[in-house]
Design a protein around this motif. Structure first.
Motif, PDB file in Angstrom:
ATOM      1  N   ARG A   9       4.628   2.281  -5.768  1.00 23.87           N
ATOM      2  CA  ARG A   9       5.345   2.474  -4.509  1.00 23.87           C
ATOM      3  C   ARG A   9       5.262   3.926  -4.046  1.00 23.87           C
ATOM      4  NH1 ARG A   9       8.492  -0.190  -1.416  1.00 23.87           N
ATOM      5  NH2 ARG A   9       9.120  -2.331  -1.756  1.00 23.87           N
ATOM      6  N   ASP A  10       4.070   4.435  -4.031  1.00 21.58           N
ATOM      7  CA  ASP A  10       3.829   5.793  -3.583  1.00 21.58           C
ATOM      8  C   ASP A  10       3.489   5.815  -2.115  1.00 21.58           C
ATOM      9  OD1 ASP A  10       2.220   6.839  -6.588  1.00 21.58           O
ATOM     10  OD2 ASP A  10       4.205   7.305  -5.840  1.00 21.58           O
ATOM     11  N   TYR A  11       3.582   6.990  -1.543  1.00 21.65           N
ATOM     12  CA  TYR A  11       3.026   7.234  -0.222  1.00 21.65           C
ATOM     13  C   TYR A  11       1.824   8.147  -0.377  1.00 21.65           C
ATOM     14  CZ  TYR A  11       7.270   5.360   1.887  1.00 21.65           C
ATOM     15  OH  TYR A  11       8.294   4.546   2.279  1.00 21.65           O
ATOM     16  N   LEU A  12       0.843   7.942   0.475  1.00 22.67           N
ATOM     17  CA  LEU A  12      -0.300   8.843   0.545  1.00 22.67           C
ATOM     18  C   LEU A  12      -0.345   9.442   1.939  1.00 22.67           C
ATOM     19  CD1 LEU A  12      -2.906  10.024  -0.650  1.00 22.67           C
ATOM     20  CD2 LEU A  12      -4.112   8.000   0.166  1.00 22.67           C
ATOM     21  N   LEU A  13      -0.299  10.779   2.008  1.00 18.17           N
ATOM     22  CA  LEU A  13      -0.293  11.457   3.298  1.00 18.17           C
ATOM     23  C   LEU A  13      -1.543  12.307   3.452  1.00 18.17           C
ATOM     24  CD1 LEU A  13       3.313  13.015   3.501  1.00 18.17           C
ATOM     25  CD2 LEU A  13       2.684  10.649   3.294  1.00 18.17           C
ATOM     26  N   ARG A  14      -2.104  12.311   4.653  1.00 21.58           N
ATOM     27  CA  ARG A  14      -3.153  13.290   4.971  1.00 21.58           C
ATOM     28  C   ARG A  14      -2.510  14.399   5.800  1.00 21.58           C
ATOM     29  NH1 ARG A  14      -7.187  14.163   9.024  1.00 21.58           N
ATOM     30  NH2 ARG A  14      -6.680  12.191  10.047  1.00 21.58           N
ATOM     31  N   VAL A  15      -2.601  15.610   5.266  1.00 23.23           N
ATOM     32  CA  VAL A  15      -1.947  16.760   5.884  1.00 23.23           C
ATOM     33  C   VAL A  15      -3.006  17.747   6.358  1.00 23.23           C
ATOM     34  CG1 VAL A  15      -0.355  18.679   5.492  1.00 23.23           C
ATOM     35  CG2 VAL A  15       0.038  16.474   4.363  1.00 23.23           C
ATOM     36  N   SER A  26      -7.090   2.178  -4.764  1.00 21.09           N
ATOM     37  CA  SER A  26      -5.648   2.137  -4.501  1.00 21.09           C
ATOM     38  C   SER A  26      -5.419   1.384  -3.204  1.00 21.09           C
ATOM     39  CB  SER A  26      -5.087   3.552  -4.364  1.00 21.09           C
ATOM     40  OG  SER A  26      -5.396   4.313  -5.503  1.00 21.09           O
ATOM     41  N   PHE A  27      -4.646   0.314  -3.286  1.00 19.53           N
ATOM     42  CA  PHE A  27      -4.428  -0.527  -2.109  1.00 19.53           C
ATOM     43  C   PHE A  27      -3.227  -0.041  -1.301  1.00 19.53           C
ATOM     44  CE2 PHE A  27      -7.008  -2.962  -4.884  1.00 19.53           C
ATOM     45  CZ  PHE A  27      -7.817  -3.712  -4.056  1.00 19.53           C
ATOM     46  N   ALA A  28      -3.364  -0.101   0.009  1.00 22.80           N
ATOM     47  CA  ALA A  28      -2.265   0.275   0.892  1.00 22.80           C
ATOM     48  C   ALA A  28      -1.556  -0.983   1.362  1.00 22.80           C
ATOM     49  CB  ALA A  28      -2.787   1.065   2.083  1.00 22.80           C
ATOM     50  N   PHE A  29      -0.216  -0.956   1.294  1.00 20.44           N
ATOM     51  CA  PHE A  29       0.566  -2.059   1.866  1.00 20.44           C
ATOM     52  C   PHE A  29       0.566  -1.986   3.385  1.00 20.44           C
ATOM     53  CE2 PHE A  29       3.008  -2.244  -2.269  1.00 20.44           C
ATOM     54  CZ  PHE A  29       2.479  -3.457  -2.628  1.00 20.44           C
ATOM     55  N   GLY A  30       0.555  -0.765   3.906  1.00 23.61           N
ATOM     56  CA  GLY A  30       0.593  -0.658   5.358  1.00 23.61           C
ATOM     57  C   GLY A  30       0.543   0.779   5.813  1.00 23.61           C
ATOM     58  N   VAL A  31       0.430   0.936   7.115  1.00 24.21           N
ATOM     59  CA  VAL A  31       0.343   2.251   7.727  1.00 24.21           C
ATOM     60  C   VAL A  31       1.736   2.651   8.215  1.00 24.21           C
ATOM     61  CG1 VAL A  31      -0.715   3.619   9.542  1.00 24.21           C
ATOM     62  CG2 VAL A  31      -1.999   1.767   8.464  1.00 24.21           C
ATOM     63  N   VAL A  32       2.235   3.771   7.725  1.00 21.67           N
ATOM     64  CA  VAL A  32       3.535   4.262   8.165  1.00 21.67           C
ATOM     65  C   VAL A  32       3.368   5.137   9.403  1.00 21.67           C
ATOM     66  CG1 VAL A  32       5.507   5.715   7.516  1.00 21.67           C
ATOM     67  CG2 VAL A  32       4.476   4.168   5.832  1.00 21.67           C
ATOM     68  N   LYS A  33       2.297   5.901   9.429  1.00 22.88           N
ATOM     69  CA  LYS A  33       2.045   6.799  10.554  1.00 22.88           C
ATOM     70  C   LYS A  33       0.556   7.041  10.701  1.00 22.88           C
ATOM     71  CE  LYS A  33       2.898  11.540  12.193  1.00 22.88           C
ATOM     72  NZ  LYS A  33       3.721  12.752  12.037  1.00 22.88           N
ATOM     73  N   ARG A  34       0.127   7.116  11.942  1.00 23.57           N
ATOM     74  CA  ARG A  34      -1.246   7.570  12.207  1.00 23.57           C
ATOM     75  C   ARG A  34      -1.232   8.309  13.530  1.00 23.57           C
ATOM     76  NH1 ARG A  34      -5.427   3.292  11.459  1.00 23.57           N
ATOM     77  NH2 ARG A  34      -5.533   4.167   9.358  1.00 23.57           N
ATOM     78  N   GLU A  47      12.501   8.810  -5.525  1.00 25.33           N
ATOM     79  CA  GLU A  47      13.387   8.561  -6.671  1.00 25.33           C
ATOM     80  C   GLU A  47      13.897   7.134  -6.649  1.00 25.33           C
ATOM     81  OE1 GLU A  47      16.304  11.561  -6.151  1.00 25.33           O
ATOM     82  OE2 GLU A  47      15.093  13.140  -7.092  1.00 25.33           O
ATOM     83  N   ARG A  48      14.323   6.700  -5.462  1.00 26.40           N
ATOM     84  CA  ARG A  48      14.814   5.330  -5.303  1.00 26.40           C
ATOM     85  C   ARG A  48      14.040   4.648  -4.182  1.00 26.40           C
ATOM     86  NH1 ARG A  48      18.730   7.527  -3.672  1.00 26.40           N
ATOM     87  NH2 ARG A  48      18.724   9.396  -4.972  1.00 26.40           N
ATOM     88  N   HIS A  49      13.994   3.341  -4.208  1.00 25.29           N
ATOM     89  CA  HIS A  49      13.183   2.636  -3.214  1.00 25.29           C
ATOM     90  C   HIS A  49      14.004   1.702  -2.349  1.00 25.29           C
ATOM     91  CE1 HIS A  49      10.368   3.682  -6.559  1.00 25.29           C
ATOM     92  NE2 HIS A  49       9.823   4.304  -5.542  1.00 25.29           N
ATOM     93  N   GLY A  50      15.289   1.999  -2.241  1.00 27.86           N
ATOM     94  CA  GLY A  50      16.148   1.219  -1.349  1.00 27.86           C
ATOM     95  C   GLY A  50      15.801   1.498   0.101  1.00 27.86           C
TER      96      GLY A  50
END
Lengths: 150, 150
Positions: free
Chosen positions: A102-108, B136-144, A72-75
């Motif tokens: 400013r999305d996240y992509l997760l592999r679950v 879709s470009f990734a800015f960075g890796v948050v977790k791996r 919702e917010r990106h602070g």
DNA sequence: CCCTTATTGGCAGGACCTGCCAAAATTAGC
DNA sequence: GCTAATTTTGGCAGGTCCTGCCAATAAGGG
């Protein structure tokens, strides 16, 4: 990082349990400088560790889902809260901060569809500040490589 | 696959170069049955190999792109051609067959944006039968993580 | 051309792997 | 609930491998 280092890295990506002797032969070096190079690559953080590669299905986790998350917010607070939650949740194998909205992509990774519903309800919906979720299911893995290009 | 096997797998996912002696201590076994269990897990394909985990950026490949591909036709021939091409292209680290509109999702690793353009032009556009591409470009890796849940 | 620095190769002691056999534990059948 | 068959375990011995040290070699700068 010269060509010998790259050869070492490539060999260890293909087989992380290669003995130092075998590795030194592959890169045309004697064992001791070879070992020293490996240790230096480890200290420099180029080699970040070693891992057994496990077959998801054989291990009983046949379901892979890519989950796109919008906040919702990106602070800083929102971002920190979300990323800390991600770090704690074992089912999330990878998480990328994406360009665009400013999305996240997760592999679950989970055992079943029922477990995925559970995962969303019990883990993801508990995280505050999420604007939207989009799940994409994978039928299967066509390719997975451990060896970086170049 | 009992609880001891799972302990072994978890330990080796965290550190693939654990000596058999250290591993056997962690799982409360003596070295020889421990080694036998590891070999059995390898033969059964649960443990599919071992790999050095390399830091993409430190290795000089800071750019990660997720590329979604849609094929024009979904017959066996089209699919086989595409998947064979994917297998040959080193920059493609992962490829998943997705539910939905029968898309593929690829994780691509390159050194720069210029190299990505090159990759699309020289590698992807050469593959016949592709209907659409979405990068879709990734800015960075948050977790791996290397450790499967459960 | 010499000196400095970085990298290499060899060696020795110790740690580790691995295949074998007997002992212990588990399971199944009766 | 006991026995027998099967599976799993622990210990041992020979050989392989790792690892820290030193001298020798190669590379780079003045």
């Amino acid at each position: 990082m010269d060509e010998t280092d790259k050869k070492i890295i490539r060999a260890l990506q293909r087989n992380g349990r290669l003995s130092n002797q075998d590795l030194s032969e592959k890169v045309n070096l004697s064992p001791s400088p070879c070992l020293r190079r490996v240790r230096n690559l480890e200290k420099a953080g180029v080699i970040d560790g070693y891992a057994a590669i496990v077959d998801q299905e054989a291990y009983g986790l046949p379901v892979t889902v890519f989950l796109q998350v919008r906040l919702e917010r990106h602070g800083q607070d929102s971002v920190d809260t979300f990323e800390a939650a991600v770090a704690r949740i074992d089912e999330i194998m990878e998480c990328y901060l994406m360009a665009g909205d400013r999305d996240y992509l997760l592999r679950v990774v989970v055992a079943s569809l029922a477990d995925y519903e559970d995962f969303i309800r019990r883990r993801i919906h508990k995280i505050p500040g999420i604007a939207s979720l989009d799940s994409s299911f994978a039928f299967g893995v066509v390719k997975r490589s451990q060896v970086l290009p170049g």
